[in-house]
Scaffold this motif. Sequence first.
Motif, PDB file in Angstrom:
ATOM      1  N   GLU B   4       0.911  -1.040  -0.019  1.00 48.16           N
ATOM      2  CA  GLU B   4       0.132  -0.002   0.101  1.00 48.16           C
ATOM      3  C   GLU B   4       0.867   1.273   0.017  1.00 48.16           C
ATOM      4  N   GLU B   5       1.991   1.312   0.724  1.00 50.04           N
ATOM      5  CA  GLU B   5       2.862   2.417   0.901  1.00 50.04           C
ATOM      6  C   GLU B   5       3.477   2.639  -0.624  1.00 50.04           C
ATOM      7  N   LEU B   6       4.127   1.221  -1.101  1.00 48.39           N
ATOM      8  CA  LEU B   6       4.515   1.612  -2.424  1.00 48.39           C
ATOM      9  C   LEU B   6       3.485   2.051  -3.567  1.00 48.39           C
ATOM     10  N   ALA B   7       2.300   1.602  -3.251  1.00 51.62           N
ATOM     11  CA  ALA B   7       1.309   2.273  -4.505  1.00 51.62           C
ATOM     12  C   ALA B   7       0.917   3.521  -4.312  1.00 51.62           C
ATOM     13  N   ASN B   8       0.908   4.161  -3.065  1.00 53.23           N
ATOM     14  CA  ASN B   8       0.778   5.443  -2.945  1.00 53.23           C
ATOM     15  C   ASN B   8       1.996   6.483  -3.217  1.00 53.23           C
ATOM     16  N   PHE B  12       6.544   5.787 -10.588  1.00 53.20           N
ATOM     17  CA  PHE B  12       6.145   5.255 -11.914  1.00 53.20           C
ATOM     18  C   PHE B  12       5.401   4.038 -11.450  1.00 53.20           C
ATOM     19  N   PRO B  13       4.332   3.784 -12.403  1.00 52.36           N
ATOM     20  CA  PRO B  13       3.383   2.670 -12.191  1.00 52.36           C
ATOM     21  C   PRO B  13       4.121   1.288 -12.227  1.00 52.36           C
ATOM     22  N   MET B  14       3.727   0.180 -11.504  1.00 54.34           N
ATOM     23  CA  MET B  14       4.350  -1.163 -11.458  1.00 54.34           C
ATOM     24  C   MET B  14       4.114  -1.622 -12.502  1.00 54.34           C
ATOM     25  N   GLY B  15       3.066  -1.565 -13.205  1.00 60.75           N
ATOM     26  CA  GLY B  15       2.864  -2.270 -14.311  1.00 60.75           C
ATOM     27  C   GLY B  15       2.362  -3.729 -14.107  1.00 60.75           C
ATOM     28  N   LYS B  16       2.569  -4.743 -14.953  1.00 59.19           N
ATOM     29  CA  LYS B  16       1.921  -6.044 -14.854  1.00 59.19           C
ATOM     30  C   LYS B  16       2.843  -7.029 -14.235  1.00 59.19           C
ATOM     31  N   GLU B  17       2.514  -8.102 -14.034  1.00 62.38           N
ATOM     32  CA  GLU B  17       3.189  -9.329 -13.477  1.00 62.38           C
ATOM     33  C   GLU B  17       4.219  -9.653 -14.456  1.00 62.38           C
ATOM     34  N   ASN B  18       5.498  -9.726 -14.019  1.00 60.69           N
ATOM     35  CA  ASN B  18       6.500  -9.961 -14.970  1.00 60.69           C
ATOM     36  C   ASN B  18       6.836 -11.427 -15.423  1.00 60.69           C
ATOM     37  N   ALA B  19       5.692 -11.823 -16.442  1.00 56.95           N
ATOM     38  CA  ALA B  19       5.614 -12.996 -16.825  1.00 56.95           C
ATOM     39  C   ALA B  19       6.825 -13.779 -17.712  1.00 56.95           C
ATOM     40  N   ASN B 107      11.753  -8.248   3.758  1.00 58.71           N
ATOM     41  CA  ASN B 107      10.584  -7.705   4.664  1.00 58.71           C
ATOM     42  C   ASN B 107      10.062  -6.430   4.182  1.00 58.71           C
ATOM     43  N   SER B 108      10.517  -6.016   2.787  1.00 59.14           N
ATOM     44  CA  SER B 108      10.180  -4.752   2.060  1.00 59.14           C
ATOM     45  C   SER B 108       9.769  -4.922   0.612  1.00 59.14           C
ATOM     46  N   TRP B 109       8.731  -4.299   0.020  1.00 61.49           N
ATOM     47  CA  TRP B 109       8.881  -4.172  -1.252  1.00 61.49           C
ATOM     48  C   TRP B 109       9.900  -3.203  -1.800  1.00 61.49           C
ATOM     49  N   PHE B 110      10.213  -3.308  -3.117  1.00 61.19           N
ATOM     50  CA  PHE B 110      11.280  -2.552  -3.673  1.00 61.19           C
ATOM     51  C   PHE B 110      11.178  -2.200  -4.970  1.00 61.19           C
ATOM     52  N   ALA B 111      11.739  -1.239  -5.606  1.00 62.21           N
ATOM     53  CA  ALA B 111      11.562  -0.886  -7.036  1.00 62.21           C
ATOM     54  C   ALA B 111      12.816  -0.178  -7.496  1.00 62.21           C
ATOM     55  N   HIS B 112      13.403  -0.562  -8.663  1.00 55.32           N
ATOM     56  CA  HIS B 112      14.226   0.235  -9.175  1.00 55.32           C
ATOM     57  C   HIS B 112      13.987   0.454 -10.867  1.00 55.32           C
TER      58      HIS B 112
END
Lengths: 139, 139
Positions: B4-8, B12-19, B107-112
């Motif tokens: 929820e924190e990440l989404a807020n 940059f939008p997270m996009g779709k599952e990285n299939a 224990n944490s979401w992460f994005a780069h």
Amino acid sequence: MTKEELANRAVFPMGKENAAFAQYFQGQSYLNMLTTEGVAIGNVTFEPGCRNNWHIHQAKNGGGQILLCTIGRGYYQEWGKEARELHPGDVVVIPAGVKHWHGAAPNSWFAHLAVEVPGEETKNEWCEPVSDTEYEKLK
Amino acid sequence: MTKEELANRAVFPMGKENAAFAQYFQGQSYLNMLTTEGVAIGNVTFEPGCRNNWHIHQAKNGGGQILLCTIGRGYYQEWGKEARELHPGDVVVIPAGVKHWHGAAPNSWFAHLAVEVPGEETKNEWCEPVSDTEYEKLK
């Protein structure tokens, strides 16, 4: 967006006053080069009203620039087209050879990452400033 | 960092599952390609515990990848070295030919953002997963 809001929320540090390019900007900008290895990527921050001159990323092959908008509100405009308002998350792909400018909105700080697209014989051609008459049409 | 924190807070939008790359990841990742023109740039988001396999960006010339960490907490590790903890604003320059992995903290979401450095005859060589034993040493 105020300077305090930007300082509190920005992911990438704003760095120092952009002295090297000040002659090509109206108003104060700040530049923090994140890397110059492989692909040059800078974090560029503009105070309200600040914008760069019309300019062209020249290249024999490849080249151009990609803007990744991270915070605040700004504008991008190509010569002969309407200005495009920019918000966090927006991506601007600037092809080599296209005359354009970018910068902050009149009442908001703004920052974008600038990714230099590698190419052959790349150089920036700096042109005239964006006139106050043109810029003052923007909100 | 929670989902929820990440989404807020994410720019940059997270996009779709990285299939497409799921076979090379432990856990769920998400991929949003921001551009594929000039320089390919993707926003990669990892759920807690998610990491990619050891891999190598192979290239005859140039190549490699640049990570621009935007949110949450994660790790980057090169083969034979200590893992480096990653936070927003951190930049990782990954040379071609270096075996490594990256991903979220347990224990944490992460994005780069992942910026593909152009090169000649570039391809990814995917190796073994990061073992639970190795990964569980990380906080």
